[in-house]
Design a protein around this motif. Structure first.
Motif, mmCIF file in Angstrom:
data_model
loop_
_atom_site.group_PDB
_atom_site.id
_atom_site.type_symbol
_atom_site.label_atom_id
_atom_site.label_comp_id
_atom_site.label_asym_id
_atom_site.label_seq_id
_atom_site.Cartn_x
_atom_site.Cartn_y
_atom_site.Cartn_z
ATOM 1 N N VAL A 48 0.844 -1.202 0.000
ATOM 2 C CA VAL A 48 0.000 0.000 0.000
ATOM 3 C C VAL A 48 0.881 1.255 0.000
ATOM 4 C CG1 VAL A 48 -1.680 1.354 1.339
ATOM 5 C CG2 VAL A 48 -1.966 -1.124 1.128
ATOM 6 N N SER A 49 1.889 1.280 0.858
ATOM 7 C CA SER A 49 2.768 2.445 1.001
ATOM 8 C C SER A 49 3.587 2.685 -0.258
ATOM 9 C CB SER A 49 3.703 2.251 2.194
ATOM 10 O OG SER A 49 2.959 2.011 3.357
ATOM 11 N N LEU A 50 4.138 1.616 -0.810
ATOM 12 C CA LEU A 50 4.940 1.742 -2.029
ATOM 13 C C LEU A 50 4.097 2.299 -3.173
ATOM 14 C CD1 LEU A 50 7.540 1.206 -3.675
ATOM 15 C CD2 LEU A 50 6.612 -1.066 -4.147
ATOM 16 N N THR A 130 14.687 -4.240 0.686
ATOM 17 C CA THR A 130 13.772 -4.622 -0.392
ATOM 18 C C THR A 130 13.351 -3.397 -1.199
ATOM 19 O OG1 THR A 130 12.979 -6.508 0.908
ATOM 20 C CG2 THR A 130 11.566 -5.757 -0.891
ATOM 21 N N LEU A 131 13.010 -2.314 -0.517
ATOM 22 C CA LEU A 131 12.612 -1.081 -1.208
ATOM 23 C C LEU A 131 13.790 -0.452 -1.950
ATOM 24 C CD1 LEU A 131 10.322 0.485 1.539
ATOM 25 C CD2 LEU A 131 9.574 -0.439 -0.680
ATOM 26 N N SER A 132 14.986 -0.550 -1.380
ATOM 27 C CA SER A 132 16.170 -0.022 -2.066
ATOM 28 C C SER A 132 16.395 -0.762 -3.379
ATOM 29 C CB SER A 132 17.406 -0.147 -1.169
ATOM 30 O OG SER A 132 17.279 0.679 -0.024
ATOM 31 N N ALA A 164 12.947 6.129 2.405
ATOM 32 C CA ALA A 164 12.595 6.643 3.739
ATOM 33 C C ALA A 164 11.131 7.091 3.776
ATOM 34 C CB ALA A 164 13.520 7.797 4.117
ATOM 35 N N GLU A 165 10.662 7.724 2.703
ATOM 36 C CA GLU A 165 9.259 8.170 2.649
ATOM 37 C C GLU A 165 8.303 6.980 2.714
ATOM 38 O OE1 GLU A 165 8.781 10.586 -0.868
ATOM 39 O OE2 GLU A 165 10.188 12.097 -0.118
ATOM 40 N N VAL A 166 8.596 5.920 1.958
ATOM 41 C CA VAL A 166 7.734 4.727 1.971
ATOM 42 C C VAL A 166 7.742 4.090 3.359
ATOM 43 C CG1 VAL A 166 7.344 2.422 0.999
ATOM 44 C CG2 VAL A 166 8.026 4.303 -0.507
#
Length: 177
Positions: A48-50, A130-132, A164-166
């Motif tokens: 959801v955040s991504l 994972t997000l990186s 960082a925002e996610v």
């Protein structure tokens, strides 16, 4: 468990970050998120955040450079027929990426692949890594998943602003569990 997913909670999370979205649309997306995150064991609130970060929940979003498509802003050139370059088959792939549920399934699958890659390459596979990886912050062979191999070990690089925002948004949403 971390991968439990409650439709109403996900609908509420989506509507919190995308208040103008119709309840029926949020419910459709919540069903996709719950089904897929449960299947591949990805944190539903991370999805959801991504998605909020990447497209602001706009299925028709295309990046200014014309490379990234849909909810998860997936880079078309790495998908299906687009790997072979431009043409009618690649245009069909790009069109499919603008279908919300299809893109959401592919975004969640990409999160799973990135987590697996981070685990394999660096032995670190938190949401940050994972997000990186999702953000393209890997430059093999010495950089993967927001980490750099220096002096015999994987060291964390500064956290990318978007990552960082996610993570902040995910933390905010998780307070409503």
């Amino acid at each position: 468990s971390m991968w439990s997913c409650k439709i109403l909670l996900i609908v509420a999370a989506i509507r919190l970050v995308a208040p103008s979205m119709a309840a029926s649309q949020a419910t459709q997306y919540a069903h996709v998120i719950c089904t897929e995150t449960k299947r591949v064991r990805v944190d539903p609130l991370l999805a959801v955040s991504l998605t909020a970060h990447e497209s602001n929940w706009r299925a028709s979003a295309i990046s200014p450079d014309g490379e990234d498509f849909g909810l998860g802003q997936l880079r078309a050139r790495y998908i299906g027929a687009c790997r072979q370059g431009p043409g009618p088959a690649c245009e069909a792939v790009k069109a499919s990426l603008l279908d919300g549920p299809t893109n959401l399934r592919m975004t969640i699958a990409a999160l799973r692949r990135n987590e697996d890659m981070c685990r394999k390459q660096t032995k670190h596979h938190s949401a940050r890594e994972t997000l990186s990886a999702y953000a393209g912050l890997s430059r093999p062979p010495h950089r993967y998943c927001g980490r750099q191999f220096l002096r015999g070990r994987w060291r964390q690089l500064p956290t990318h602003k978007g990552v960082a925002e996610v993570l902040r948004l995910r933390a905010r949403l998780s307070r409503f569990r």
